[in-house]
Write an enzyme that holds these catalytic residues in place. Structure first.
Site, short mmCIF file in Angstrom:
data_model
loop_
_atom_site.label_atom_id
_atom_site.label_comp_id
_atom_site.label_asym_id
_atom_site.label_seq_id
_atom_site.Cartn_x
_atom_site.Cartn_y
_atom_site.Cartn_z
CG ASN A 151 -0.28 -0.27 2.51
OD1 ASN A 151 0.59 -1.12 2.59
ND2 ASN A 151 -0.65 0.45 3.54
CD GLN A 180 -3.88 -0.14 -1.42
OE1 GLN A 180 -4.11 0.30 -2.54
NE2 GLN A 180 -4.22 0.51 -0.32
CB SER A 198 -11.13 -2.94 1.59
OG SER A 198 -11.49 -2.85 2.93
CG HIS A 200 -12.67 1.78 1.11
ND1 HIS A 200 -11.66 2.69 1.28
CD2 HIS A 200 -12.42 0.77 1.97
CE1 HIS A 200 -10.84 2.25 2.22
NE2 HIS A 200 -11.27 1.08 2.65
CB THR A 236 -28.45 -8.02 9.94
OG1 THR A 236 -29.19 -8.51 11.05
CG2 THR A 236 -29.35 -7.83 8.74
CB CYS A 322 -4.20 2.74 8.70
SG CYS A 322 -3.97 2.24 7.04
N1 PMP Z 1 -4.64 -3.90 3.77
C1 PMP Z 1 -4.11 -2.96 2.98
C2 PMP Z 1 -2.93 -3.32 2.12
C3 PMP Z 1 -4.63 -1.67 2.95
O1 PMP Z 1 -4.09 -0.75 2.15
C4 PMP Z 1 -5.75 -1.39 3.77
C5 PMP Z 1 -6.36 0.00 3.78
N2 PMP Z 1 -5.46 1.03 3.93
C6 PMP Z 1 -6.27 -2.40 4.57
C7 PMP Z 1 -5.69 -3.65 4.55
C8 PMP Z 1 -7.45 -2.16 5.47
O2 PMP Z 1 -8.59 -1.81 4.76
P1 PMP Z 1 -9.84 -1.19 5.52
O3 PMP Z 1 -9.34 0.07 6.18
O4 PMP Z 1 -10.83 -0.91 4.45
O5 PMP Z 1 -10.29 -2.19 6.51
#
Ligand code: PMP
Length: 377
Positions: A151, A180, A198, A200, A236, A322
């Site tokens: 990432n 990613q 994920s 998004h 749910t 993060c």
């Molecule tokens: N793994 C990687 C490589 C990511 O880039 C991310 C998001 N930055 C995540 C896990 C976690 O994804 P989420 O915040 O949508 O749970």
């Protein structure tokens, strides 16, 4: 605004949003209800499950648990496997360049439950060397977990080679954090036992994701509750989010890779860095995904440059979203052997399929101005 931070998150695609609206209004029933309206939601849910499996190319061999996102998927893959199969052995192998949801899960298993966690460093390639894995894997290893595309740097892990090594150990599973990688690198997921993603990160909604797993794997559920998700995750199901994720995944997986247009954007930034060797250093390896370019500042302070860009409504990242509010030092760059000065002073630019060339030009022009205006740190 100019948004070049797609590795942090993407806007929902139009088709994904339309599906979200449609499902929210016309199919708001609980997939667990036994009446016809609930059964209708359940039928749709199972259709989306099949659609996601097909998009990943694993419809015959794998199944899916819908989760709240890759953080949960990673936690579940790692902890559930660890607790379920600890009678086989307690060794887990990963890298020191993983996302926090992987590294923190591994630390917890090591510190609180006595698992034997071995972390391999990333090499200059930004990824682990499979030969080092061969040296540390043994019969007590129950899981190898690796990031698919990094990432921070866009480095692509040697998934095929690692899968071949792991396949020689029938009691060991291979998990890939593909968050990613979806839409950014070609990976053959059929060789992987567990896959996290994920929505998004590929044009779907936030707060929903997938843990795909080979059908013969059994889990210790982390969220105990009802019979949802094959009894492996209570709660749910969020049908609108799941449906719109399926639409986004299908469309993303259809889009061809490599993407020549995105390749030219990455080259533009790489050339800019190469032409300013006294000010910048490229951190992304040569064969990284084109969607992410990472470099360090040799003279200026990355956080000050980032803020100056942000004042001009140009948005990029320093370290991953993060971890950027806490420790500014990049563990990924440290893992690749960079010193603390460089690892604590980097910038990540990331694209989606539709990023415009003029946005990259505007970013580079602004960067040139800012580097002239700002005094060295
Ligand atoms: N793994 C990687 C490589 C990511 O880039 C991310 C998001 N930055 C995540 C896990 C976690 O994804 P989420 O915040 O949508 O749970």
């Amino acid at each position: 605004m100019i948004y070049l931070d797609y590795a942090s998150t993407e806007r929902m695609s139009d088709e994904s949003f339309e599906k979200y609206k449609e499902l929210s209004f016309s199919h708001f029933g609980n997939a667990g209800s036994t009446h016809a309206y609930g059964r209708d939601a359940s039928r749709l849910l199972e259709g989306f499950r099949k659609c996601c499996l097909k998009a990943l190319g694993v419809e015959k061999t794998h199944d899916i648990i819908f989760t709240s996102g890759a953080s949960e998927s990673n936690n579940m893959a790692i902890k559930s496997i660890a607790f379920q199969y600890q009678n086989r052995g307690k060794r887990i192998i990963s890298s020191s360049a993983e996302h926090a949801s992987v590294s923190a899960s591994l630390s917890q298993l090591k510190d609180s439950f006595g698992f034997d966690v071995a972390l391999l460093d990333a090499k200059k390639s930004g990824a682990i060397d499979p030969r080092e894995l061969e040296e540390v894997i043994d019969k007590s290893t129950i899981l190898v977990t690796l990031i698919g595309v990094n990432n921070e740097t866009g480095a692509i892990s040697p998934i095929k080679e690692v899968a071949e090594i792991v396949s020689k150990y029938p009691k060991c599973y291979f998990h890939v954090d593909a968050t990613q990688a979806i839409g950014k690198a070609k990976i053959d997921y059929s060789k992987v036992d567990l896959i996290s993603l994920s929505a998004h990160k590929f044009g779907g909604p936030k707060g929903v994701g997938i843990l795909a797993y080979r059908k013969n794997i059994s889990f210790l559920p982390l969220v105990s509750g009802g019979s949802q998700e094959h009894g492996l995750r209570g709660g749910t199901q969020d049908l609108p989010s799941i449906g719109s994720m399926a639409v986004a995944l299908e469309s993303t997986m259809k889009s061809p890779l490599p993407n020549a247009r995105v390749h030219s954007l990455a080259l533009k930034i790489r050339d800019y860095v190469a032409n300013n060797p006294t000010l910048l250093r490229l951190n992304s390896p040569e064969n990284a995904s084109d969607f992410i370019v990472n470099f360090s500042f040799l003279v200026h302070k990355a956080s000050v440059v980032l803020e100056a860009l942000s004042e001009r409504e140009i948005y990029v990242s320093s370290v991953a979203a993060c971890s950027s509010k806490g420790e500014p030092l990049s563990h990924v760059l440290l893992s690749m052997g960079l010193d603390r000065g460089l690892a604590g002073n980097s910038m990540r630019v990331s694209f989606d399929r539709d990023t415009k060339e003029e946005d990259v030009d505007t970013f580079l022009n602004a960067l040139t101005d800012i580097l002239k205006e700002l005094s060295p740190r």
